[in-house]
Design a protein around this motif. Sequence first.
Motif, mmCIF file in Angstrom:
data_model
loop_
_atom_site.group_PDB
_atom_site.id
_atom_site.type_symbol
_atom_site.label_atom_id
_atom_site.label_comp_id
_atom_site.label_asym_id
_atom_site.label_seq_id
_atom_site.Cartn_x
_atom_site.Cartn_y
_atom_site.Cartn_z
ATOM 1 N N LEU A 22 17.834 -8.166 -16.799
ATOM 2 C CA LEU A 22 16.940 -7.570 -15.810
ATOM 3 C C LEU A 22 16.412 -6.265 -16.369
ATOM 4 O O LEU A 22 17.060 -5.623 -17.203
ATOM 5 N N PHE A 23 15.233 -5.881 -15.901
ATOM 6 C CA PHE A 23 14.642 -4.598 -16.258
ATOM 7 C C PHE A 23 14.495 -3.785 -14.985
ATOM 8 O O PHE A 23 13.924 -4.268 -14.008
ATOM 9 N N LEU A 24 15.024 -2.565 -14.980
ATOM 10 C CA LEU A 24 14.943 -1.696 -13.816
ATOM 11 C C LEU A 24 13.768 -0.755 -13.945
ATOM 12 O O LEU A 24 13.619 -0.074 -14.946
ATOM 13 N N GLY A 25 12.946 -0.740 -12.920
ATOM 14 C CA GLY A 25 11.850 0.212 -12.855
ATOM 15 C C GLY A 25 10.646 -0.374 -12.156
ATOM 16 O O GLY A 25 10.459 -1.579 -12.162
ATOM 17 N N PRO A 26 9.914 0.431 -11.519
ATOM 18 C CA PRO A 26 10.122 1.869 -11.413
ATOM 19 C C PRO A 26 11.198 2.225 -10.397
ATOM 20 O O PRO A 26 11.491 1.468 -9.481
ATOM 21 N N LEU A 27 11.743 3.396 -10.590
ATOM 22 C CA LEU A 27 12.571 4.068 -9.607
ATOM 23 C C LEU A 27 11.752 5.271 -9.178
ATOM 24 O O LEU A 27 11.407 6.116 -10.014
ATOM 25 N N ALA A 28 11.386 5.321 -7.920
ATOM 26 C CA ALA A 28 10.536 6.408 -7.430
ATOM 27 C C ALA A 28 11.116 6.954 -6.133
ATOM 28 O O ALA A 28 11.552 6.190 -5.275
ATOM 29 N N VAL A 29 11.104 8.269 -6.019
ATOM 30 C CA VAL A 29 11.576 8.946 -4.816
ATOM 31 C C VAL A 29 10.560 10.028 -4.473
ATOM 32 O O VAL A 29 10.107 10.771 -5.350
ATOM 33 N N HIS A 30 10.210 10.100 -3.192
ATOM 34 C CA HIS A 30 9.288 11.133 -2.733
ATOM 35 C C HIS A 30 9.870 12.503 -3.070
ATOM 36 O O HIS A 30 11.081 12.719 -2.966
ATOM 37 N N THR A 31 9.025 13.441 -3.464
ATOM 38 C CA THR A 31 9.511 14.764 -3.884
ATOM 39 C C THR A 31 10.368 15.431 -2.815
ATOM 40 O O THR A 31 11.296 16.161 -3.151
ATOM 41 N N GLY A 32 10.103 15.181 -1.560
ATOM 42 C CA GLY A 32 10.898 15.774 -0.490
ATOM 43 C C GLY A 32 12.311 15.231 -0.405
ATOM 44 O O GLY A 32 13.139 15.777 0.317
ATOM 45 N N ARG A 33 12.620 14.162 -1.138
ATOM 46 C CA ARG A 33 13.957 13.539 -1.096
ATOM 47 C C ARG A 33 14.646 13.555 -2.456
ATOM 48 O O ARG A 33 15.704 12.968 -2.606
ATOM 49 N N ARG A 34 14.100 14.228 -3.446
ATOM 50 C CA ARG A 34 14.638 14.139 -4.805
ATOM 51 C C ARG A 34 15.979 14.829 -5.003
ATOM 52 O O ARG A 34 16.688 14.511 -5.937
ATOM 53 N N LEU A 35 16.343 15.735 -4.154
ATOM 54 C CA LEU A 35 17.593 16.466 -4.372
ATOM 55 C C LEU A 35 18.727 15.979 -3.479
ATOM 56 O O LEU A 35 19.802 16.564 -3.487
ATOM 57 N N ASP A 36 18.511 14.926 -2.717
ATOM 58 C CA ASP A 36 19.566 14.485 -1.791
ATOM 59 C C ASP A 36 20.299 13.235 -2.254
ATOM 60 O O ASP A 36 21.016 12.619 -1.476
ATOM 61 N N ALA A 46 0.831 -1.210 0.000
ATOM 62 C CA ALA A 46 0.000 0.000 0.000
ATOM 63 C C ALA A 46 0.864 1.257 0.000
ATOM 64 O O ALA A 46 0.578 2.215 -0.735
ATOM 65 N N ALA A 47 1.914 1.277 0.796
ATOM 66 C CA ALA A 47 2.796 2.443 0.842
ATOM 67 C C ALA A 47 3.514 2.640 -0.491
ATOM 68 O O ALA A 47 3.723 3.778 -0.935
ATOM 69 N N ILE A 48 3.883 1.538 -1.139
ATOM 70 C CA ILE A 48 4.551 1.637 -2.442
ATOM 71 C C ILE A 48 3.595 2.200 -3.486
ATOM 72 O O ILE A 48 3.962 3.076 -4.272
ATOM 73 N N GLU A 49 2.368 1.723 -3.506
ATOM 74 C CA GLU A 49 1.392 2.260 -4.469
ATOM 75 C C GLU A 49 1.177 3.750 -4.248
ATOM 76 O O GLU A 49 1.085 4.516 -5.202
ATOM 77 N N ALA A 50 1.109 4.164 -2.984
ATOM 78 C CA ALA A 50 0.947 5.594 -2.685
ATOM 79 C C ALA A 50 2.158 6.384 -3.178
ATOM 80 O O ALA A 50 2.001 7.472 -3.751
ATOM 81 N N LEU A 51 3.362 5.860 -2.982
ATOM 82 C CA LEU A 51 4.568 6.536 -3.457
ATOM 83 C C LEU A 51 4.570 6.628 -4.981
ATOM 84 O O LEU A 51 4.881 7.686 -5.547
ATOM 85 N N LEU A 52 4.206 5.533 -5.659
ATOM 86 C CA LEU A 52 4.177 5.545 -7.124
ATOM 87 C C LEU A 52 3.146 6.527 -7.650
ATOM 88 O O LEU A 52 3.397 7.244 -8.629
ATOM 89 N N ASP A 53 1.978 6.579 -7.015
ATOM 90 C CA ASP A 53 0.962 7.571 -7.414
ATOM 91 C C ASP A 53 1.500 8.986 -7.219
ATOM 92 O O ASP A 53 1.303 9.852 -8.061
ATOM 93 N N HIS A 54 2.166 9.210 -6.092
ATOM 94 C CA HIS A 54 2.741 10.525 -5.785
ATOM 95 C C HIS A 54 3.818 10.898 -6.813
ATOM 96 O O HIS A 54 3.860 12.029 -7.295
ATOM 97 N N ALA A 55 4.670 9.954 -7.135
ATOM 98 C CA ALA A 55 5.811 10.234 -8.014
ATOM 99 C C ALA A 55 5.424 10.361 -9.480
ATOM 100 O O ALA A 55 5.994 11.185 -10.201
ATOM 101 N N PHE A 56 4.481 9.530 -9.942
ATOM 102 C CA PHE A 56 4.205 9.453 -11.381
ATOM 103 C C PHE A 56 2.785 9.798 -11.775
ATOM 104 O O PHE A 56 2.523 10.060 -12.946
#
Length: 163
Positions: free
Chosen positions: A79-93, A20-30
């Motif tokens: 192998l296929f990589l993806g998704p790679l998702a990062v919360h917007t608050g952590r994208r610059l670190d 559930a947390a991953i789906e929320a992150l993916l929705d947030h990111a993409f």
Amino acid sequence: MADFSETDLRIRPERPVDAAAIEALLDHAFGPGRFVKVSERVREFARFRPDLSFCAEAGGEIVGLVRLWDIHIGAIPALFLGPLAVHTGRRLDGLGGRLVAHAGAAADALGEGPILLVGDPPFFERFGYAVPPTAGVRLPGPVDPKRVLARGAAGPLAGPVRP
């Protein structure tokens, strides 16, 4: 999202309880547009590799994710990589880069073959991904060939991406 220090951050294997947390992150990111991308077509038939998929967690909250999937490129196991998702608050670190490097190192430790992805060349080239080996790769849908990259290939990759 709360602000957490670097010492609170850990990269760990993905677990089923994270769904559930991953789906929320993916929705947030993409957003909902993620379902129309060619990468999603690959994930529809590829075999998920939970042993090579990782979450970044800070303060008990999932703030990043990288997943790997088993595919073939022609006859070559890859192998296929993806998704790679990062919360917007952590994208610059640098968290996205840490996740990519972690997943690549884990795949290397298992002796896995090349890793293919669709992404931004300036970001992924830092981790050994390149466009030239992918000129003969055929993905299951339209894609800008300048965004198809691979690392770890012994030579040019060619053929359809398949299970």
